[in-house]
Design a protein around this motif. Structure first.
Motif, PDB file in Angstrom:
ATOM      1  N   SER A   1     -50.422 -41.621  41.095  1.00 35.96           N
ATOM      2  CA  SER A   1     -51.156 -42.769  40.562  1.00 35.96           C
ATOM      3  C   SER A   1     -50.500 -43.231  39.255  1.00 35.96           C
ATOM      4  O   SER A   1     -49.645 -42.529  38.693  1.00 35.96           O
ATOM      5  CB  SER A   1     -52.596 -42.359  40.289  1.00 35.96           C
ATOM      6  N   GLY A   2     -50.936 -44.390  38.765  1.00 36.47           N
ATOM      7  CA  GLY A   2     -50.354 -44.984  37.552  1.00 36.47           C
ATOM      8  C   GLY A   2     -50.337 -44.058  36.347  1.00 36.47           C
ATOM      9  O   GLY A   2     -49.273 -43.836  35.749  1.00 36.47           O
ATOM     10  N   PRO A   3     -51.489 -43.482  35.951  1.00 33.92           N
ATOM     11  CA  PRO A   3     -51.467 -42.647  34.747  1.00 33.92           C
ATOM     12  C   PRO A   3     -50.597 -41.402  34.887  1.00 33.92           C
ATOM     13  O   PRO A   3     -49.957 -40.990  33.908  1.00 33.92           O
ATOM     14  CB  PRO A   3     -52.941 -42.264  34.538  1.00 33.92           C
ATOM     15  N   LEU A   4     -50.525 -40.823  36.095  1.00 32.35           N
ATOM     16  CA  LEU A   4     -49.662 -39.651  36.261  1.00 32.35           C
ATOM     17  C   LEU A   4     -48.192 -40.079  36.170  1.00 32.35           C
ATOM     18  O   LEU A   4     -47.385 -39.419  35.499  1.00 32.35           O
ATOM     19  CB  LEU A   4     -49.959 -38.931  37.586  1.00 32.35           C
ATOM     20  N   ARG A   5     -47.867 -41.199  36.778  1.00 32.61           N
ATOM     21  CA  ARG A   5     -46.487 -41.712  36.646  1.00 32.61           C
ATOM     22  C   ARG A   5     -46.144 -41.976  35.177  1.00 32.61           C
ATOM     23  O   ARG A   5     -45.053 -41.641  34.709  1.00 32.61           O
ATOM     24  CB  ARG A   5     -46.328 -43.015  37.436  1.00 32.61           C
ATOM     25  N   GLY A   6     -47.093 -42.590  34.472  1.00 35.57           N
ATOM     26  CA  GLY A   6     -46.866 -42.888  33.053  1.00 35.57           C
ATOM     27  C   GLY A   6     -46.594 -41.625  32.260  1.00 35.57           C
ATOM     28  O   GLY A   6     -45.679 -41.561  31.431  1.00 35.57           O
ATOM     29  N   ALA A   7     -47.406 -40.585  32.533  1.00 34.86           N
ATOM     30  CA  ALA A   7     -47.247 -39.330  31.795  1.00 34.86           C
ATOM     31  C   ALA A   7     -45.926 -38.644  32.156  1.00 34.86           C
ATOM     32  O   ALA A   7     -45.267 -38.052  31.295  1.00 34.86           O
ATOM     33  CB  ALA A   7     -48.426 -38.408  32.091  1.00 34.86           C
ATOM     34  N   VAL A   8     -45.518 -38.735  33.422  1.00 33.65           N
ATOM     35  CA  VAL A   8     -44.231 -38.161  33.843  1.00 33.65           C
ATOM     36  C   VAL A   8     -43.092 -38.885  33.114  1.00 33.65           C
ATOM     37  O   VAL A   8     -42.167 -38.251  32.574  1.00 33.65           O
ATOM     38  CB  VAL A   8     -44.054 -38.264  35.378  1.00 33.65           C
ATOM     39  N   MET A   9     -43.181 -40.218  33.055  1.00 32.75           N
ATOM     40  CA  MET A   9     -42.142 -41.000  32.369  1.00 32.75           C
ATOM     41  C   MET A   9     -42.073 -40.612  30.890  1.00 32.75           C
ATOM     42  O   MET A   9     -40.985 -40.391  30.337  1.00 32.75           O
ATOM     43  CB  MET A   9     -42.438 -42.502  32.532  1.00 32.75           C
ATOM     44  N   GLY A  10     -43.240 -40.494  30.263  1.00 33.49           N
ATOM     45  CA  GLY A  10     -43.292 -40.073  28.857  1.00 33.49           C
ATOM     46  C   GLY A  10     -42.710 -38.676  28.683  1.00 33.49           C
ATOM     47  O   GLY A  10     -41.984 -38.409  27.719  1.00 33.49           O
ATOM     48  N   GLY A  11     -43.017 -37.791  29.623  1.00 31.01           N
ATOM     49  CA  GLY A  11     -42.514 -36.423  29.562  1.00 31.01           C
ATOM     50  C   GLY A  11     -40.995 -36.378  29.634  1.00 31.01           C
ATOM     51  O   GLY A  11     -40.341 -35.605  28.920  1.00 31.01           O
ATOM     52  N   LEU A  12     -40.412 -37.225  30.482  1.00 30.22           N
ATOM     53  CA  LEU A  12     -38.945 -37.258  30.615  1.00 30.22           C
ATOM     54  C   LEU A  12     -38.292 -37.804  29.349  1.00 30.22           C
ATOM     55  O   LEU A  12     -37.228 -37.335  28.928  1.00 30.22           O
ATOM     56  CB  LEU A  12     -38.551 -38.097  31.841  1.00 30.22           C
ATOM     57  N   ILE A  13     -38.941 -38.804  28.721  1.00 22.92           N
ATOM     58  CA  ILE A  13     -38.412 -39.349  27.458  1.00 22.92           C
ATOM     59  C   ILE A  13     -38.520 -38.288  26.360  1.00 22.92           C
ATOM     60  O   ILE A  13     -37.577 -38.057  25.598  1.00 22.92           O
ATOM     61  CB  ILE A  13     -39.164 -40.648  27.066  1.00 22.92           C
ATOM     62  N   TYR A  14     -39.652 -37.616  26.313  1.00 22.13           N
ATOM     63  CA  TYR A  14     -39.878 -36.551  25.310  1.00 22.13           C
ATOM     64  C   TYR A  14     -38.835 -35.443  25.438  1.00 22.13           C
ATOM     65  O   TYR A  14     -38.335 -34.920  24.443  1.00 22.13           O
ATOM     66  CB  TYR A  14     -41.299 -36.011  25.497  1.00 22.13           C
ATOM     67  N   GLU A  15     -38.471 -35.127  26.677  1.00 26.83           N
ATOM     68  CA  GLU A  15     -37.471 -34.075  26.907  1.00 26.83           C
ATOM     69  C   GLU A  15     -36.044 -34.552  26.655  1.00 26.83           C
ATOM     70  O   GLU A  15     -35.098 -33.770  26.756  1.00 26.83           O
ATOM     71  CB  GLU A  15     -37.575 -33.552  28.347  1.00 26.83           C
ATOM     72  N   GLY A  16     -35.874 -35.852  26.381  1.00 23.39           N
ATOM     73  CA  GLY A  16     -34.533 -36.393  26.166  1.00 23.39           C
ATOM     74  C   GLY A  16     -33.768 -36.591  27.461  1.00 23.39           C
ATOM     75  O   GLY A  16     -32.551 -36.799  27.454  1.00 23.39           O
ATOM     76  N   LEU A  17     -34.456 -36.531  28.596  1.00 17.77           N
ATOM     77  CA  LEU A  17     -33.784 -36.707  29.887  1.00 17.77           C
ATOM     78  C   LEU A  17     -33.666 -38.185  30.256  1.00 17.77           C
ATOM     79  O   LEU A  17     -32.946 -38.549  31.186  1.00 17.77           O
ATOM     80  CB  LEU A  17     -34.550 -35.939  30.983  1.00 17.77           C
ATOM     81  N   ALA A  18     -34.427 -39.029  29.571  1.00 23.59           N
ATOM     82  CA  ALA A  18     -34.339 -40.485  29.765  1.00 23.59           C
ATOM     83  C   ALA A  18     -34.580 -41.149  28.415  1.00 23.59           C
ATOM     84  O   ALA A  18     -35.242 -40.575  27.542  1.00 23.59           O
ATOM     85  CB  ALA A  18     -35.386 -40.943  30.779  1.00 23.59           C
ATOM     86  N   GLN A  19     -34.007 -42.348  28.262  1.00 23.79           N
ATOM     87  CA  GLN A  19     -34.147 -43.048  26.967  1.00 23.79           C
ATOM     88  C   GLN A  19     -35.235 -44.119  27.015  1.00 23.79           C
ATOM     89  O   GLN A  19     -35.866 -44.418  25.997  1.00 23.79           O
ATOM     90  CB  GLN A  19     -32.809 -43.698  26.569  1.00 23.79           C
ATOM     91  N   THR A  20     -35.424 -44.716  28.177  1.00 24.42           N
ATOM     92  CA  THR A  20     -36.387 -45.818  28.301  1.00 24.42           C
ATOM     93  C   THR A  20     -37.342 -45.526  29.466  1.00 24.42           C
ATOM     94  O   THR A  20     -37.015 -44.724  30.355  1.00 24.42           O
ATOM     95  CB  THR A  20     -35.662 -47.146  28.621  1.00 24.42           C
ATOM     96  N   PRO A  21     -38.503 -46.206  29.506  1.00 20.78           N
ATOM     97  CA  PRO A  21     -39.429 -46.011  30.625  1.00 20.78           C
ATOM     98  C   PRO A  21     -38.763 -46.342  31.968  1.00 20.78           C
ATOM     99  O   PRO A  21     -39.002 -45.646  32.969  1.00 20.78           O
ATOM    100  CB  PRO A  21     -40.562 -46.994  30.325  1.00 20.78           C
ATOM    101  N   GLU A  22     -37.908 -47.362  31.990  1.00 16.78           N
ATOM    102  CA  GLU A  22     -37.232 -47.748  33.238  1.00 16.78           C
ATOM    103  C   GLU A  22     -36.316 -46.619  33.715  1.00 16.78           C
ATOM    104  O   GLU A  22     -36.301 -46.257  34.896  1.00 16.78           O
ATOM    105  CB  GLU A  22     -36.405 -49.033  33.043  1.00 16.78           C
ATOM    106  N   GLU A  23     -35.551 -46.081  32.758  1.00 17.29           N
ATOM    107  CA  GLU A  23     -34.650 -44.970  33.083  1.00 17.29           C
ATOM    108  C   GLU A  23     -35.446 -43.764  33.585  1.00 17.29           C
ATOM    109  O   GLU A  23     -35.043 -43.072  34.534  1.00 17.29           O
ATOM    110  CB  GLU A  23     -33.920 -44.549  31.797  1.00 17.29           C
ATOM    111  N   ALA A  24     -36.576 -43.534  32.928  1.00 13.59           N
ATOM    112  CA  ALA A  24     -37.418 -42.388  33.297  1.00 13.59           C
ATOM    113  C   ALA A  24     -37.962 -42.545  34.720  1.00 13.59           C
ATOM    114  O   ALA A  24     -37.948 -41.593  35.507  1.00 13.59           O
ATOM    115  CB  ALA A  24     -38.568 -42.245  32.300  1.00 13.59           C
TER     116      ALA A  24
END
Lengths: 420, 65
Positions: A54-77
């Motif tokens: 769902s949307g909020p879980l996707r959002g949190a996953v994207m944030g988690g990837l940015i936090y880990e430095g694995l992605a720089q932007t939400p699109e990349e995440a």
């Protein structure tokens, strides 16, 4: 002479009643959680793929990837999450629980809770506070900055403070809070206050700078939900040993990933019984309506699985101003939960119920027989990624989860030759 | 008590089943309580049959034997 089910359920009940969940330390998820690694993201609820998130879980996953430095932007995440290079797994499969989206990544600090009666451990991230937060699906710059502050300042100060203080008996903390107007799921004011009272002197004794100590104390005090991330793993640590009791019809997990609701039952072990998660009936923040709501999400209903939260609402009449209804509704919720549980908790007691113990040990047979589903109070996340919380309310698991579980339970007993 | 006496005194009603009876009486200011009741397993034959199977579970003594 007792039957096999009664005997097994008695064993399950004793495990819940005798548990001694204790806060023993803090660690980093990647070093602490079994099977945790950098390219693995944990989430709330039963298993789910990126496509079905769902949307909020996707959002949190994207944030988690940015936090880990694995992605720089939400699109990349989002691209990385969909690429197959990242694995997803329920928190519950790694001895952990997470509120709302429940996203845990390798660098996040976690509370370590040990059940002293049975030796098992459970883990949970530290609560981020209210507003735009990762667990509600927000992933903006302020969310990531706050997660970094938690890792770099909050975590080391609290870790050192807990080492100075020593272990904290969470069963005792929960028992006290239940007598002070918390139901210890969505109302954690007393629980958090008691926790701060325990910890404050030790925080002052740490070697951290004055500025950091003040910031930590101010943050803990500003966030009534600080203790939610302790009561959740306390419930998880309490219930996990129940999952090993053969032939018991007791529910030991209820969890939602924002798409599906899942339950697990002692007799059927690790198997999830799932059905589509429901939309929550509740109070919405100004400017939001049910149209904005994501279906039910989060591992926090592990508290209800243990018999507090929605099951203990009679002891927390003030909570109806947050989740809707009247104080009488709160009492009725608790009373009805005795219809589907095996017994009362000997230590978690409610003054407003004449000190009756909280309803303990959800029996799938009783849920089906009475058609009364467990009551859960919960936060409501926006259905789109990046927005956050839009309200709070009361929800129940889909009956289909219990119907499937009962069918599997009967099949299992038949296969074991235990039914005439 | 004669049946007619029933209509000459204050009624206190416990209603089970159709809630509209409860609602009607309530609208006429009659003291009434609606019993929260559902048929066993919601009347589902499949679920009833599963629950009935579980009533025939072995005793622990039989298992040991």
């Amino acid at each position: 002479m007792t039957d096999i089910i009664a005997e097994a359920n008695q064993k399950a009940l004793e495990i819940i009643q005798n548990a001694q969940p204790t806060l023993v330390g803090l660690g980093i998820a990647g070093d602490t959680l079994p099977g945790m690694r950098k390219d693995l993201i944990l989430h709330a609820g039963p298993p789910v793929t990126w496509e079905k998130m769902s949307g909020p879980l996707r959002g949190a996953v994207m944030g988690g990837l940015i936090y880990e430095g694995l992605a720089q932007t939400p699109e990349e995440a989002a691209e990385l999450a969909a690429s197959g290079k990242i694995s997803f797994d329920p928190c519950h499969h790694h001895d952990a629980v997470g509120p709302m989206a429940g996203v845990v990544t390798a660098s996040m600090p976690v509370w370590i809770i040990e059940n002293k009666a049975y030796g098992n451990r459970a883990y949970c991230t530290m609560n981020e506070g209210l507003g735009k937060v990762l667990r509600m699906g927000a992933f903006g710059e302020s969310v990531i900055q706050h997660l970094r502050w938690m890792e770099q300042t909050l975590y080391p100060v609290l870790k050192e403070a807990l080492e100075i203080h020593g272990e904290i008996d969470l069963r005792n903390l929960i028992a006290q809070a239940l007598q002070m107007g918390d139901e210890v799921h969505n109302r954690n004011k007393a629980t958090t206050s008691l926790f701060i009272r325990e910890m404050a002197p030790s925080i002052i004794k740490t070697g951290a700078s004055q500025e950091d100590k003040v910031a930590v104390l101010e943050f803990l005090n500003s966030n009534d939900h600080t203790a939610l991330n302790l009561s959740m793993p306390a419930a998880k640590a309490t219930l996990d040993p129940v999952g090993k009791v053969k032939h018991a019809s007791v529910v030991y997990t209820m969890a939602r990933n924002g798409t599906e609701f899942g339950i697990r039952v002692a007799a059927t072990g690790d198997r999830w019984f799932t059905a589509p998660a429901e939309i929550i009936d509740g109070l919405y923040f100004p400017g939001f309506t049910m149209e904005d709501a994501n279906p039910d999400i989060g591992d926090s209903c592990i508290t209800e699985t243990m018999g507090i939260g929605g099951f203990a609402m009679a002891t927390a009449p003030a909570i109806v101003q947050f989740v809707g209804g009247t104080p009488q509704d709160a009492i009725n919720y608790t009373k009805s939960m005795y219809e589907i549980t095996l017994a009362e908790h000997p230590i978690y007691k409610m003054p407003s119920m004449n000190f009756r113990g909280t309803p303990t040990g959800i029996d799938i047979r009783s849920v089906i027989e009475t058609q009364i589903r467990p009551v859960i109070n919960t936060g409501i996340a926006h259905k789109d990624p990046g927005i956050g919380q839009v309200g709070a309310g009361v929800v129940r698991p889909p009956m289909a989860c219990f119907e499937q579980a009962l069918e599997a339970y009967v099949e299992l007993l038949e296969a074991d030759g235990l039914l005439e | 008590m004669a049946l007619n006496d029933l209509f000459t005194q204050e009624l206190k009603v416990i209603n089970m089943g159709l809630e509209s009876f409860h609602d009607e009486l309530k609208s006429q200011h009659v003291q009434t309580v609606q019993v929260a009741w559902k048929p066993r397993a919601g009347g589902s034959q499949k679920m009833l049959s599963l629950l009935n199977k579980l009533k025939k579970v072995s005793s622990s003594k039989e298992k040991a034997g």
